[in-house]
Design a protein around this motif. Structure first.
Motif, PDB file in Angstrom:
ATOM      1  N   THR A  44       0.866  -1.176   0.000  1.00  0.00           N
ATOM      2  CA  THR A  44       0.000   0.000   0.000  1.00  0.00           C
ATOM      3  C   THR A  44       0.902   1.225   0.000  1.00  0.00           C
ATOM      4  O   THR A  44       2.126   1.097   0.018  1.00  0.00           O
ATOM      5  N   VAL A  49       0.466  -4.949   3.491  1.00  0.00           N
ATOM      6  CA  VAL A  49      -0.642  -5.639   4.150  1.00  0.00           C
ATOM      7  C   VAL A  49      -0.640  -7.075   3.659  1.00  0.00           C
ATOM      8  O   VAL A  49      -0.559  -7.327   2.461  1.00  0.00           O
ATOM      9  N   ALA A  51      -2.722 -10.318   3.152  1.00  0.00           N
ATOM     10  CA  ALA A  51      -4.101 -10.779   3.061  1.00  0.00           C
ATOM     11  C   ALA A  51      -4.138 -12.299   3.041  1.00  0.00           C
ATOM     12  O   ALA A  51      -3.238 -12.950   2.504  1.00  0.00           O
ATOM     13  N   HIS A  54     -10.544 -15.474   4.702  1.00  0.00           N
ATOM     14  CA  HIS A  54     -11.511 -15.081   5.723  1.00  0.00           C
ATOM     15  C   HIS A  54     -11.825 -16.319   6.571  1.00  0.00           C
ATOM     16  O   HIS A  54     -11.800 -17.445   6.064  1.00  0.00           O
ATOM     17  N   ALA A  64      -5.404  -9.911   6.903  1.00  0.00           N
ATOM     18  CA  ALA A  64      -6.454  -9.075   6.328  1.00  0.00           C
ATOM     19  C   ALA A  64      -7.264  -9.895   5.327  1.00  0.00           C
ATOM     20  O   ALA A  64      -6.753 -10.825   4.706  1.00  0.00           O
ATOM     21  N   CYS A  65      -8.527  -9.553   5.179  1.00  0.00           N
ATOM     22  CA  CYS A  65      -9.402 -10.214   4.211  1.00  0.00           C
ATOM     23  C   CYS A  65      -9.616  -9.265   3.043  1.00  0.00           C
ATOM     24  O   CYS A  65      -9.943  -8.087   3.239  1.00  0.00           O
ATOM     25  N   SER A  66      -9.456  -9.748   1.836  1.00  0.00           N
ATOM     26  CA  SER A  66      -9.599  -8.884   0.665  1.00  0.00           C
ATOM     27  C   SER A  66     -11.014  -8.327   0.536  1.00  0.00           C
ATOM     28  O   SER A  66     -11.200  -7.199   0.058  1.00  0.00           O
ATOM     29  N   ASP A  68     -12.927  -7.465   3.089  1.00  0.00           N
ATOM     30  CA  ASP A  68     -12.898  -6.336   4.028  1.00  0.00           C
ATOM     31  C   ASP A  68     -12.128  -5.164   3.425  1.00  0.00           C
ATOM     32  O   ASP A  68     -12.524  -4.003   3.570  1.00  0.00           O
ATOM     33  N   MET A  69     -11.028  -5.465   2.730  1.00  0.00           N
ATOM     34  CA  MET A  69     -10.216  -4.411   2.125  1.00  0.00           C
ATOM     35  C   MET A  69     -11.003  -3.666   1.041  1.00  0.00           C
ATOM     36  O   MET A  69     -10.850  -2.442   0.886  1.00  0.00           O
ATOM     37  N   GLU A  72     -13.199  -1.397   2.902  1.00  0.00           N
ATOM     38  CA  GLU A  72     -12.364  -0.330   3.470  1.00  0.00           C
ATOM     39  C   GLU A  72     -11.985   0.687   2.404  1.00  0.00           C
ATOM     40  O   GLU A  72     -11.955   1.904   2.667  1.00  0.00           O
ATOM     41  N   ALA A  73     -11.694   0.219   1.185  1.00  0.00           N
ATOM     42  CA  ALA A  73     -11.388   1.142   0.087  1.00  0.00           C
ATOM     43  C   ALA A  73     -12.601   2.010  -0.228  1.00  0.00           C
ATOM     44  O   ALA A  73     -12.468   3.213  -0.483  1.00  0.00           O
TER      45      ALA A  73
END
Length: 168
Positions: A44, A49, A51, A54, A64-66, A68-69, A72-73
């Motif tokens: 980033t 990060v 990923a 899940h 991290a879960c894509s 969720d990302m 978040e984006a």
């Protein structure tokens, strides 16, 4: 930043883009590297990060879960756009939160059911704002935030995605 500072920063860019429309076309990039186990390390602007899966697909929840990302984006883009629009049109936001929720049927991504789609079926984007703005100003703020949010428009309008695989 106030409205005048924002206009002063954006004015030369807007002038350039009007004179040379091709200069407004930029290619944004993201890169990742296959990580340990079932993971991918994504660079980033500020950090890497990592990923992974899940928990609903067998992950341990530590990465991290894509999905969720993606949400978040959307929240990040909507929040920045909201702030830019409110600044430009003179709406004072005392405070605010932006949330995104998305519904997934994990049977699709796990191949349990061919009828279950893969991906989000519904995404809910919510703004909770503390402001003294009028109802008319808030309608304008909402309309312009949706109109100019890149991630929102990409999700709602769709985009062509071309995939290539190179095998070494």
């Amino acid at each position: 930043m106030n409205a005048e500072e924002l206009r002063n920063r954006q004015a030369p860019l807007k002038d350039q883009y009007r004179r040379q429309p091709e200069s407004a076309i930029l290619t944004l990039k993201a890169a990742g590297k296959i990580g340990e186990g079932i993971s991918c390390k994504v660079e980033t602007g500020r950090a890497v990060v990592e990923a992974g899966l899940h928990p609903a697909t067998g992950g341990d929840g530590l990465l991290a879960c894509s999905g969720d990302m993606l949400l978040e984006a959307l929240v990040a883009c909507a929040g920045v756009t909201l702030r830019a629009v409110s600044t430009a049109i003179g709406i004072d936001l005392k405070d605010g939160t932006i949330t995104a929720e998305g519904d997934l049927d994990f049977r699709g991504t796990l191949g349990v059911s061919k009828e279950a789609p893969v991906g989000f079926q519904t995404i809910r984007l919510a703004f909770n704002l503390d402001t003294d703005a009028s109802a008319e100003q808030l309608l304008t703020l909402a309309r312009l935030t949706e109109r100019y949010c890149v991630v929102y428009q990409t999700l709602t309008q769709g985009v062509s995605v071309k995939t290539t695989f190179t095998f070494l």
